[in-house]
Design an enzyme around this catalytic site. Structure first.
Site, mmCIF file in Angstrom:
data_model
loop_
_atom_site.group_PDB
_atom_site.id
_atom_site.type_symbol
_atom_site.label_atom_id
_atom_site.label_comp_id
_atom_site.label_asym_id
_atom_site.label_seq_id
_atom_site.Cartn_x
_atom_site.Cartn_y
_atom_site.Cartn_z
ATOM 1 N N LYS A 102 -2.390 -5.926 13.554
ATOM 2 C CA LYS A 102 -0.997 -5.792 13.120
ATOM 3 C C LYS A 102 -0.359 -4.693 13.949
ATOM 4 O O LYS A 102 -0.910 -3.603 14.082
ATOM 5 C CB LYS A 102 -0.940 -5.426 11.639
ATOM 6 C CG LYS A 102 0.449 -5.029 11.147
ATOM 7 C CD LYS A 102 0.386 -4.556 9.701
ATOM 8 C CE LYS A 102 1.736 -4.028 9.231
ATOM 9 N NZ LYS A 102 1.689 -3.562 7.820
ATOM 10 N N SER B 48 1.284 6.555 0.247
ATOM 11 C CA SER B 48 2.034 7.238 1.309
ATOM 12 C C SER B 48 3.412 7.703 0.852
ATOM 13 O O SER B 48 3.847 8.797 1.188
ATOM 14 C CB SER B 48 2.174 6.319 2.527
ATOM 15 O OG SER B 48 2.881 5.138 2.178
ATOM 16 N N TYR C 26 -0.517 1.242 15.171
ATOM 17 C CA TYR C 26 0.845 1.720 15.362
ATOM 18 C C TYR C 26 0.919 2.759 16.479
ATOM 19 O O TYR C 26 0.117 3.698 16.507
ATOM 20 C CB TYR C 26 1.366 2.378 14.080
ATOM 21 C CG TYR C 26 1.708 1.407 12.975
ATOM 22 C CD1 TYR C 26 3.015 0.967 12.805
ATOM 23 C CD2 TYR C 26 0.737 0.944 12.100
ATOM 24 C CE1 TYR C 26 3.347 0.087 11.789
ATOM 25 C CE2 TYR C 26 1.047 0.065 11.078
ATOM 26 C CZ TYR C 26 2.359 -0.367 10.922
ATOM 27 O OH TYR C 26 2.672 -1.238 9.928
ATOM 28 N N ASP D 292 0.814 -1.221 0.000
ATOM 29 C CA ASP D 292 0.000 0.000 0.000
ATOM 30 C C ASP D 292 0.844 1.266 0.000
ATOM 31 O O ASP D 292 0.316 2.373 0.111
ATOM 32 C CB ASP D 292 -0.917 0.006 1.228
ATOM 33 C CG ASP D 292 -0.131 -0.101 2.544
ATOM 34 O OD1 ASP D 292 0.658 -1.050 2.667
ATOM 35 O OD2 ASP D 292 -0.322 0.743 3.431
#
Length: 263
Positions: free
Chosen positions: A173, A28, A142, A24
Site C-alpha cells: 500500500k 494514532s 509511506y 486503525d
C-alpha cells in the site's frame, strides 16, 4: 495444491482486487468522527462492496459477531501525542493475528524517517513470520519523514513501494503520485500488487472516484480508503461507487464537481 496464503488472500480480495476500509486510526488519532463505534460501522458497510477491513487487534476482540468480509489485523502503531508520530512500533505478532482469526496482517513503514532502520528491521521479522505461517502481509509503505520533501515524487514513491516488495510483502500500500503515467511506472517497478492510500479528506466525490479510476487504470489492484469512506455522509454510497470501478471494471470520468458528503 492450494496453500494457506492463497486461501487467505482470496478472503481479502475479490477477483484479485481489493476494496479495503482501514480503521486503525483510533491509536494514532483517537476516536475520529465516523469511527466512534467501529463495530456498528463495519456491520452497516460490509455488504456494500468492501472486500475487507483493517483494524487493530483490540477491535477484533471487541467485535460482537464474526465479520462477513476479509479481516486484516494491523500490527504497528504510534500516536499523534507521542514524541515521534512517524516511529511505528510493533504491537502484535503473526501468531496472535492468527489466533484472533485474521486473514492477513499489515505493518506501517515510514521511509525517510529517523526511525526507518528500526521499522525495516521489524518488517523483515514480520515478513519471515508470515512466510512461516502462510499468512499474507500488507506493507503500508509511506514516503514520510525529515528526508522527504515531496511524498508524491514518482521516483521516491517507486523506491518506497519497491522496498516493501523486496522485504517480502505480498501486497504494498502506498500513496498515489497524482497522474496515471507516473503511477504506471511505479506499478511496473514493483514485483507485487499495489493498492493506494486515500490520503487526506477529499473535497468532492469526484476527487475520490477519479483517483480510484486513475490508479486502477495505471495497474493498481485496488484502494484502501479510510476517511474518504467513514467520514462520508453516506459510506455505503461511496463504497458502491468504488466497487463499480474496482471490481466491476467500470470506467469513471466526468468534469462536474459534486460535493463529497461529509459528516
Amino acid at each position: 495444491m492450494v496453500l494457506g496464503k492463497e486461501i487467505r488472500l482470496n478472503r481479502i480480495l475479490k477477483k484479485g482486487k481489493m476494496l479495503c476500509i482501514p480503521l486503525d486510526h483510533g491509536i494514532s488519532s483517537g476516536p475520529l468522527r465516523g469511527i466512534q463505534n467501529i463495530s456498528e460501522l463495519i456491520n452497516q458497510t460490509q455488504d456494500s462492496g468492501l472486500t475487507c477491513f483493517l483494524v487493530n487487534k483490540g477491535i477484533i476482540k471487541s467485535l460482537p459477531a464474526p465479520p462477513r468480509i476479509g479481516l486484516i489485523a494491523h500490527m504497528s502503531a504510534a500516536t499523534s501525542l507521542g514524541p515521534d508520530p512517524n516511529n511505528k512500533i510493533l504491537m502484535g505478532s503473526v501468531k496472535e493475528a492468527i489466533r484472533l482469526g485474521a486473514d492477513a496482517v499489515s505493518l506501517h513503514i515510514n521511509i525517510g524517517s529517523k526511525e526507518e532502520p528500526s521499522m525495516l528491521y521489524k518488517l523483515g521479522q514480520v515478513s519471515d513470520q508470515c512466510n512461516e505461517w502462510n499468512i499474507p502481509l500488507i506493507a503500508m509503505m509511506y514516503p514520510r519523514g525529515d528526508n522527504i520533501t515531496n511524498p508524491h515524487d514518482p521516483t521516491i514513491v517507486a523506491h518506497t513501494a519497491r522496498i516493501g516488495a523486496e522485504a517480502g510483502a505480498d501486497i504494498v500500500k502506498t500513496v498515489y503520485t497524482g497522474d496515471v503515467d507516473s503511477f504506471r511506472e511505479v506499478i511496473k517497478s514493483c514485483p507485487v500488487p499495489i493498492v493506494i492510500a486515500g490520503g487526506p479528506k477529499a473535497n468532492t466525490d469526484h476527487e475520490i472516484l477519479q483517483m480510484c479510476n486513475d490508479a486502477m487504470k495505471a495497474g493498481a489492484i485496488g484502494v484502501t480508503f479510510g476517511r474518504n469512506i467513514f467520514q462520508h455522509d453516506n459510506p455505503n454510497e461511496i463504497i458502491k461507487a468504488l466497487h463499480a470501478i474496482i471490481i466491476e471494471n467500470k470506467h469513471y470520468g466526468r468534469n462536474k464537481s459534486k460535493k463529497s458528503g461529509r459528516k
